[in-house]
Design a protein around this motif. Structure first.
Motif, short mmCIF file in Angstrom:
data_model
loop_
_atom_site.label_atom_id
_atom_site.label_comp_id
_atom_site.label_asym_id
_atom_site.label_seq_id
_atom_site.Cartn_x
_atom_site.Cartn_y
_atom_site.Cartn_z
N MET A 1 0.86 -1.18 0.07
CA MET A 1 -0.01 0.08 0.06
C MET A 1 0.98 1.15 0.05
O MET A 1 1.80 1.35 0.71
CB MET A 1 -0.93 0.07 1.43
CG MET A 1 -2.12 -0.74 1.25
SD MET A 1 -2.97 -0.85 2.70
CE MET A 1 -1.65 -1.34 3.79
N GLU B 1 -2.81 5.62 6.33
CA GLU B 1 -1.82 5.37 7.45
C GLU B 1 -1.50 6.38 8.33
O GLU B 1 -0.47 6.10 9.01
CB GLU B 1 -0.85 4.40 6.96
CG GLU B 1 -1.36 2.87 6.75
CD GLU B 1 -0.26 1.87 6.86
OE1 GLU B 1 0.92 2.07 7.35
OE2 GLU B 1 -0.42 0.72 6.24
N TYR C 1 -6.29 -4.65 6.29
CA TYR C 1 -6.47 -4.22 5.00
C TYR C 1 -6.56 -5.30 3.85
O TYR C 1 -6.22 -6.33 4.21
CB TYR C 1 -5.24 -3.07 4.66
CG TYR C 1 -4.05 -3.76 4.86
CD1 TYR C 1 -3.27 -4.34 4.12
CD2 TYR C 1 -3.25 -3.22 6.08
CE1 TYR C 1 -1.98 -4.97 4.46
CE2 TYR C 1 -2.00 -3.52 6.43
CZ TYR C 1 -1.31 -4.52 5.47
OH TYR C 1 0.00 -5.00 5.94
N ALA D 1 -2.85 -6.88 8.19
CA ALA D 1 -1.57 -7.79 8.64
C ALA D 1 -1.82 -7.61 10.28
O ALA D 1 -2.13 -6.60 10.75
CB ALA D 1 -0.49 -6.95 8.05
N ARG E 1 8.70 -6.19 10.03
CA ARG E 1 8.99 -4.76 9.75
C ARG E 1 10.19 -4.59 10.81
O ARG E 1 10.36 -4.91 11.68
CB ARG E 1 7.68 -4.08 10.36
CG ARG E 1 6.56 -4.45 9.83
CD ARG E 1 5.36 -3.51 10.24
NE ARG E 1 4.03 -3.95 9.93
CZ ARG E 1 3.31 -5.01 10.41
NH1 ARG E 1 3.62 -5.77 11.30
NH2 ARG E 1 1.98 -5.28 9.97
N ARG F 1 6.27 0.52 9.01
CA ARG F 1 5.03 0.16 8.22
C ARG F 1 5.23 0.78 6.78
O ARG F 1 4.37 0.45 6.16
CB ARG F 1 3.88 0.83 8.74
CG ARG F 1 3.45 0.12 10.24
CD ARG F 1 2.29 0.62 10.70
NE ARG F 1 2.11 2.35 10.67
CZ ARG F 1 2.34 2.94 11.51
NH1 ARG F 1 2.54 2.40 12.79
NH2 ARG F 1 2.42 4.29 11.49
N1 GLY Z 1 1.69 -0.53 5.96
C1 GLY Z 1 1.39 -2.01 6.23
C2 GLY Z 1 1.91 -2.61 7.21
O1 GLY Z 1 2.93 -2.60 8.04
O2 GLY Z 1 1.13 -3.75 7.59
#
Ligand code: GLY
Length: 401
Positions: free
Chosen positions: A57, A63, A272, A285, A328, A354
């Motif tokens: 995304m 966000e 999402y 997620a 992440r 993210r």
């Molecule tokens: N930007 C989406 C996530 O980190 O899940």
């Protein structure tokens, strides 16, 4: 040195050694090579990592979080660069990166979600962003597969998507065409001499020397041996589980299953659904502080499907193609660490948390600017690693897997 291999580029010592061949390492390498620098990337599996998990995304507006207004400026700058970046990368690589200008709809399922979304919409308005409040009925008119219980939503036509797997493949190809050298091994230890970084020692017993070294190891950035204590790299792994479903070719007369990204906050967690043109529907997620664990759990899959079903009941009819988990690279303020460190010759490009996919174009540009001109472009100066130098001690977690 006896027993070691010297990994120098064919034409001699590289100007730049990039540790890590994820999206951030690859874009840094490609952009620096385009500026005429000789670049080597060190990674056992370039193009792997979070790029193989992320939904892609480009959601600077949907966000947005309280307290992240500085990051918003960088996110918007990167989103604005995306069309030209995609055109240049597709031309350089000959590959389609799956960029889709589809927009995003963030919706609310109950009164609490609605209040939360109203706050987000108000924040977006205060920040001067383009977003439109819709009733539940207006949301369903845009996306007929949404549940009847949807209470309202925010339409953001400027938040798009890209396919991160294709993006990684294209960056790899573009790097190869720009004579970036790849060494398929792991960085074990940073090398330093005379008060400056000089390269890295590798898992296969070799050493690579370079004029400048960029640490771009994603969630593992804080684990590299040899980084001195006065250079904090406060990056931690934040686990995300993601599902991939297959949508039918079309639904009803000319209607797609979903025509844009749909997101919601369900029971406090971000959810999402990202529909790709090729029929893939990415559902994400989870966000879990579990160290290096990348297990796909029954609970994670259950929660994602349960929440997705509440939002779009038809998802449970779709074939489940893949379940995957990744890490992440989280930082203390959720913003990346970009630029020089207190150890001359060592730069960071990590901690994108993210926003790694969204921030790929701007990261490539600012890192190439730093590497080629010796100065970090003004846009990135709020994100230098030095902002954590005086913060409470950060203890990097030991990597066991
Ligand atoms: N930007 C989406 C996530 O980190 O899940």
């Amino acid at each position: 040195m006896r027993g070691t291999t010297s990994h120098t580029a064919p034409s001699g010592t590289p100007d730049v050694l990039v540790l890590g061949g994820g999206l951030i390492g690859l874009v840094t390498a490609w952009r620096a090579a385009r500026r005429g620098l000789r670049v080597t990337v060190l990674d056992p599996e370039p193009g792997g990592g979070a790029a193989q998990v992320a939904a892609g995304m480009l959601a600077a507006v949907t966000e947005l979080h309280y307290g992240e207004e500085t990051l918003l400026n960088l996110n918007l700058a990167s989103a604005a660069r995306y069309p030209a970046f995609v055109a240049e990368l597709e031309e350089a690589s000959g590959l389609d990166v799956g960029h889709r200008a589809c927009g995003t709809l963030a919706v609310a399922l109950d009164a609490d979600d609605r209040a939360h979304l109203r706050e987000l919409h108000a924040l977006q308005q205060r920040c001067g962003l383009r977003s439109e409040w819709l009733t539940g009925r207006e949301c369903r008119r845009l996306e007929p597969m949404l549940a009847p219980s949807v209470r309202g939503g925010v339409r953001v036509d400027g938040d798009h998507q890209i396919d991160p797997r294709r993006l990684a493949a294209a960056l790899l190809r573009a790097c190869a065409h720009t004579r970036v050298t790849f060494l398929r091994t792991t960085a074990r230890r940073l090398l330093a001499a005379g008060g400056r970084a000089t390269g890295a020692a590798t898992a296969d017993g070799g050493e690579v020397t370079a004029g400048q070294t960029v640490l771009a190891l994603g969630s593992r950035s804080g684990t590299l041996d040899g980084v001195p204590a006065h250079v904090p790299v406060p990056v931690r792994p934040v686990k995300g589980q993601v599902l991939r479903l297959r949508m039918p070719a079309s639904r009803g007369p000319g209607g797609a299953f979903l025509s844009r990204t749909v997101r919601a906050v369900v029971r406090g967690g971000a959810l999402y659904l990202v529909p790709r043109e090729n029929g893939e529907l990415v559902v994400g997620a989870t966000s879990e502080e579990l160290g290096w664990d990348t297990t796909v759990t029954a609970g994670g899959v259950y929660e994602l499907l349960r929440d997705a079903h509440e939002l779009v009941p038809g998802v449970t009819e779709l074939p489940l193609a893949e379940t995957v988990a990744g890490l992440r690279p989280g930082s203390p303020d959720n913003a990346p660490l970009l630029g020089p460190t207190k150890l001359p010759g060592l730069h960071l490009a990590t901690g994108h948390h993210r926003n790694g996919v969204l921030l790929t174009p701007v990261t490539g540009d600012v890192m190439a600017g730093l590497l080629a001109d010796g100065e970090l472009p003004p846009l990135a100066r709020a994100f230098t690693p030095g902002r954590f130098a005086t913060s409470p001690a950060f203890e990097p977690q030991e990597q066991t897997a």
